[in-house]
Design a protein around this motif. Structure first.
Motif, PDB file in Angstrom:
ATOM      1  N   ALA A  68      35.552   0.616 -21.491  1.00 29.72           N
ATOM      2  CA  ALA A  68      34.711   0.279 -22.640  1.00 29.72           C
ATOM      3  C   ALA A  68      33.558   1.257 -22.760  1.00 29.72           C
ATOM      4  CB  ALA A  68      34.191  -1.154 -22.500  1.00 29.72           C
ATOM      5  N   GLY A  69      32.965   1.624 -21.630  1.00 24.61           N
ATOM      6  CA  GLY A  69      31.877   2.588 -21.656  1.00 24.61           C
ATOM      7  C   GLY A  69      32.326   3.946 -22.163  1.00 24.61           C
ATOM      8  N   ARG A  70      33.498   4.374 -21.722  1.00 22.85           N
ATOM      9  CA  ARG A  70      34.010   5.669 -22.176  1.00 22.85           C
ATOM     10  C   ARG A  70      34.314   5.653 -23.676  1.00 22.85           C
ATOM     11  NH1 ARG A  70      36.610   5.418 -17.092  1.00 22.85           N
ATOM     12  NH2 ARG A  70      38.481   4.540 -18.048  1.00 22.85           N
ATOM     13  N   LEU A  71      34.920   4.583 -24.157  1.00 20.39           N
ATOM     14  CA  LEU A  71      35.207   4.481 -25.587  1.00 20.39           C
ATOM     15  C   LEU A  71      33.914   4.542 -26.401  1.00 20.39           C
ATOM     16  CD1 LEU A  71      37.968   1.716 -25.671  1.00 20.39           C
ATOM     17  CD2 LEU A  71      38.256   4.134 -26.273  1.00 20.39           C
ATOM     18  N   ASN A  94      39.296 -13.596 -21.452  1.00 25.47           N
ATOM     19  CA  ASN A  94      39.102 -14.448 -20.280  1.00 25.47           C
ATOM     20  C   ASN A  94      37.948 -13.954 -19.412  1.00 25.47           C
ATOM     21  OD1 ASN A  94      41.164 -16.190 -20.939  1.00 25.47           O
ATOM     22  ND2 ASN A  94      42.665 -15.243 -19.582  1.00 25.47           N
ATOM     23  N   LEU A  95      37.806 -12.628 -19.331  1.00 23.00           N
ATOM     24  CA  LEU A  95      36.782 -12.039 -18.475  1.00 23.00           C
ATOM     25  C   LEU A  95      35.399 -12.028 -19.123  1.00 23.00           C
ATOM     26  CD1 LEU A  95      38.821  -9.090 -16.973  1.00 23.00           C
ATOM     27  CD2 LEU A  95      37.670 -10.859 -15.658  1.00 23.00           C
ATOM     28  N   PHE A  96      35.349 -11.760 -20.433  1.00 25.80           N
ATOM     29  CA  PHE A  96      34.052 -11.514 -21.068  1.00 25.80           C
ATOM     30  C   PHE A  96      33.729 -12.452 -22.233  1.00 25.80           C
ATOM     31  CE2 PHE A  96      35.697  -7.375 -19.509  1.00 25.80           C
ATOM     32  CZ  PHE A  96      34.817  -7.223 -18.437  1.00 25.80           C
ATOM     33  N   GLY A  97      34.684 -13.223 -22.663  1.00 23.78           N
ATOM     34  CA  GLY A  97      34.445 -14.165 -23.752  1.00 23.78           C
ATOM     35  C   GLY A  97      34.606 -13.543 -25.114  1.00 23.78           C
ATOM     36  N   ASP A  98      33.757 -12.594 -25.450  1.00 25.73           N
ATOM     37  CA  ASP A  98      33.827 -11.913 -26.745  1.00 25.73           C
ATOM     38  C   ASP A  98      33.174 -10.546 -26.599  1.00 25.73           C
ATOM     39  OD1 ASP A  98      31.121 -12.478 -26.573  1.00 25.73           O
ATOM     40  OD2 ASP A  98      31.139 -14.019 -28.122  1.00 25.73           O
ATOM     41  N   LYS A  99      33.031  -9.824 -27.707  1.00 24.36           N
ATOM     42  CA  LYS A  99      32.472  -8.476 -27.641  1.00 24.36           C
ATOM     43  C   LYS A  99      31.038  -8.493 -27.137  1.00 24.36           C
ATOM     44  CE  LYS A  99      31.860  -4.266 -30.381  1.00 24.36           C
ATOM     45  NZ  LYS A  99      32.049  -3.630 -31.716  1.00 24.36           N
ATOM     46  N   ALA A 100      30.271  -9.493 -27.558  1.00 27.04           N
ATOM     47  CA  ALA A 100      28.886  -9.597 -27.084  1.00 27.04           C
ATOM     48  C   ALA A 100      28.858  -9.785 -25.564  1.00 27.04           C
ATOM     49  CB  ALA A 100      28.176 -10.757 -27.776  1.00 27.04           C
ATOM     50  N   PRO A 119      30.854   3.137 -31.557  1.00 28.04           N
ATOM     51  CA  PRO A 119      31.045   1.679 -31.593  1.00 28.04           C
ATOM     52  C   PRO A 119      32.338   1.236 -32.264  1.00 28.04           C
ATOM     53  CG  PRO A 119      28.808   2.265 -32.226  1.00 28.04           C
ATOM     54  CD  PRO A 119      29.571   3.539 -32.148  1.00 28.04           C
ATOM     55  N   GLN A 120      32.804   1.990 -33.251  1.00 23.49           N
ATOM     56  CA  GLN A 120      33.991   1.577 -33.989  1.00 23.49           C
ATOM     57  C   GLN A 120      35.242   1.576 -33.107  1.00 23.49           C
ATOM     58  OE1 GLN A 120      32.324   4.401 -34.488  1.00 23.49           O
ATOM     59  NE2 GLN A 120      33.805   6.042 -34.078  1.00 23.49           N
ATOM     60  N   ALA A 121      35.211   2.315 -32.006  1.00 25.04           N
ATOM     61  CA  ALA A 121      36.380   2.380 -31.122  1.00 25.04           C
ATOM     62  C   ALA A 121      36.430   1.212 -30.146  1.00 25.04           C
ATOM     63  CB  ALA A 121      36.369   3.688 -30.338  1.00 25.04           C
ATOM     64  N   LEU A 122      35.343   0.469 -30.063  1.00 26.59           N
ATOM     65  CA  LEU A 122      35.238  -0.563 -29.040  1.00 26.59           C
ATOM     66  C   LEU A 122      35.784  -1.897 -29.553  1.00 26.59           C
ATOM     67  CD1 LEU A 122      34.297  -0.848 -26.144  1.00 26.59           C
ATOM     68  CD2 LEU A 122      32.041  -1.496 -26.986  1.00 26.59           C
ATOM     69  N   SER A 123      37.098  -1.948 -29.698  1.00 26.70           N
ATOM     70  CA  SER A 123      37.755  -3.198 -30.096  1.00 26.70           C
ATOM     71  C   SER A 123      38.484  -3.778 -28.898  1.00 26.70           C
ATOM     72  CB  SER A 123      38.750  -2.949 -31.225  1.00 26.70           C
ATOM     73  OG  SER A 123      39.875  -2.225 -30.760  1.00 26.70           O
ATOM     74  N   THR A 124      38.685  -5.074 -28.918  1.00 22.45           N
ATOM     75  CA  THR A 124      39.379  -5.745 -27.814  1.00 22.45           C
ATOM     76  C   THR A 124      40.791  -5.209 -27.656  1.00 22.45           C
ATOM     77  OG1 THR A 124      38.092  -7.740 -28.268  1.00 22.45           O
ATOM     78  CG2 THR A 124      40.050  -7.984 -26.895  1.00 22.45           C
ATOM     79  N   ARG A 125      41.469  -5.015 -28.777  1.00 19.16           N
ATOM     80  CA  ARG A 125      42.844  -4.515 -28.735  1.00 19.16           C
ATOM     81  C   ARG A 125      42.902  -3.109 -28.137  1.00 19.16           C
ATOM     82  NH1 ARG A 125      47.269  -6.150 -31.469  1.00 19.16           N
ATOM     83  NH2 ARG A 125      45.981  -7.460 -32.834  1.00 19.16           N
ATOM     84  N   ARG A 126      42.001  -2.238 -28.590  1.00 16.51           N
ATOM     85  CA  ARG A 126      41.987  -0.863 -28.078  1.00 16.51           C
ATOM     86  C   ARG A 126      41.645  -0.846 -26.590  1.00 16.51           C
ATOM     87  NH1 ARG A 126      40.277   4.342 -29.713  1.00 16.51           N
ATOM     88  NH2 ARG A 126      40.871   5.726 -27.986  1.00 16.51           N
ATOM     89  N   LEU A 127      40.681  -1.652 -26.200  1.00 12.75           N
ATOM     90  CA  LEU A 127      40.271  -1.691 -24.802  1.00 12.75           C
ATOM     91  C   LEU A 127      41.412  -2.166 -23.916  1.00 12.75           C
ATOM     92  CD1 LEU A 127      38.121  -1.486 -22.607  1.00 12.75           C
ATOM     93  CD2 LEU A 127      37.314  -3.760 -23.270  1.00 12.75           C
ATOM     94  N   ALA A 130      28.001  -7.477 -20.163  1.00 16.45           N
ATOM     95  CA  ALA A 130      28.541  -7.151 -18.844  1.00 16.45           C
ATOM     96  C   ALA A 130      28.432  -5.659 -18.553  1.00 16.45           C
ATOM     97  CB  ALA A 130      29.996  -7.608 -18.752  1.00 16.45           C
ATOM     98  N   MET A 131      28.650  -4.811 -19.568  1.00 12.99           N
ATOM     99  CA  MET A 131      28.503  -3.369 -19.386  1.00 12.99           C
ATOM    100  C   MET A 131      27.058  -3.013 -19.043  1.00 12.99           C
ATOM    101  SD  MET A 131      30.796  -2.249 -22.691  1.00 12.99           S
ATOM    102  CE  MET A 131      30.219  -0.554 -22.746  1.00 12.99           C
ATOM    103  N   PHE A 132      26.133  -3.622 -19.751  1.00 15.02           N
ATOM    104  CA  PHE A 132      24.702  -3.402 -19.526  1.00 15.02           C
ATOM    105  C   PHE A 132      24.333  -3.772 -18.088  1.00 15.02           C
ATOM    106  CE2 PHE A 132      20.398  -5.291 -19.630  1.00 15.02           C
ATOM    107  CZ  PHE A 132      19.651  -4.222 -20.119  1.00 15.02           C
ATOM    108  N   LEU A 133      24.762  -4.948 -17.649  1.00 13.48           N
ATOM    109  CA  LEU A 133      24.427  -5.403 -16.307  1.00 13.48           C
ATOM    110  C   LEU A 133      25.141  -4.588 -15.234  1.00 13.48           C
ATOM    111  CD1 LEU A 133      24.453  -9.277 -16.859  1.00 13.48           C
ATOM    112  CD2 LEU A 133      22.456  -7.785 -16.529  1.00 13.48           C
ATOM    113  N   GLU A 134      26.363  -4.159 -15.519  1.00 11.75           N
ATOM    114  CA  GLU A 134      27.107  -3.354 -14.551  1.00 11.75           C
ATOM    115  C   GLU A 134      26.411  -2.023 -14.304  1.00 11.75           C
ATOM    116  OE1 GLU A 134      30.240  -2.236 -11.917  1.00 11.75           O
ATOM    117  OE2 GLU A 134      29.567  -4.160 -12.701  1.00 11.75           O
ATOM    118  N   GLY A 135      25.894  -1.400 -15.364  1.00 16.40           N
ATOM    119  CA  GLY A 135      25.178  -0.144 -15.192  1.00 16.40           C
ATOM    120  C   GLY A 135      23.994  -0.311 -14.257  1.00 16.40           C
TER     121      GLY A 135
END
Length: 200
Positions: free
Chosen positions: A20-23, A50-56, A29-37, A61-66
């Protein structure tokens, strides 16, 4: 999708966050879709939900992982050696984390998506990284290496410095690695000189 075993769960989560970070970093932002990921990682969209609930939830999770990775870098820095050397090592740890995770750096410190704003709980969760810097500065002040001053103020200055250097390096604006090394060394040494206690 059945919940994977713990190891697989952790690996899948990390792979999804990195992808997700690389995309986001490479295509916007337009590349960051659930299907593409899901396609990038070779899993299902259901696994992402199941892991993240939704895009938000994914962005949070990306923010906290960094910041978790930054905290891991900081945790490897000594806290009982020479105070200035330990503080300098934190600066280099910040740089290492940025260079190892450039795909998460923009989301950590910028706002590449207008609708993403870390909530209060997330901000509280990442406060520890800045507290680590304040504590390292306080050791320099308490040891008489830095002039008497509010450690928080010095930490803000040093944080701004390393953030600026890391951002420029990620953009390629500091030149090749040896040249970037030089700029980091000169900038940090100058900042430390500016905060040192005057000789008696």
């Amino acid at each position: 999708m059945a919940r994977p075993r713990t190891r697989d769960y952790d690996e899948l989560r990390r792979d999804l966050l990195d992808a997700a970070g690389r995309l986001l970093a490479q295509e916007g932002p337009q590349a960051l879709s659930t299907r593409r990921l899901a396609h990038e990682v070779g899993t299902s969209t259901k696994a992402v939900y199941n892991l993240f609930g939704d895009k938000a939830g994914l962005l949070r999770a990306m923010f906290l992982e960094g910041f978790a990775r930054l905290a891991d870098e900081f945790a490897r820095v000594p806290t009982d050696g020479d105070p200035e050397a330990d503080l300098m090592a934190l600066g280099h740890a910040y740089r290492a984390s940025a260079l190892d995770n450039p795909h998460l750096y923009e989301l950590m410190f910028g706002r590449p998506l207008a609708d993403f704003q870390p909530d209060e709980a997330a901000l509280a969760q990442i406060q520890g990284t800045f507290d680590t810097l304040i504590q390292a500065v306080a050791r320099c002040v308490d040891a008489g290496r830095f002039a008497p001053s509010d450690p928080h103020d010095i930490a803000v200055h040093l944080n701004a410095l390393v953030h600026g250097l890391a951002s420029l390096e990620l953009l390629g604006s500091l030149g090749p690695r040896p040249q970037a090394d030089h700029h980091w060394r000169v900038a940090l040494e100058a900042a430390f000189r500016g905060h040192r206690a005057p000789p008696r």
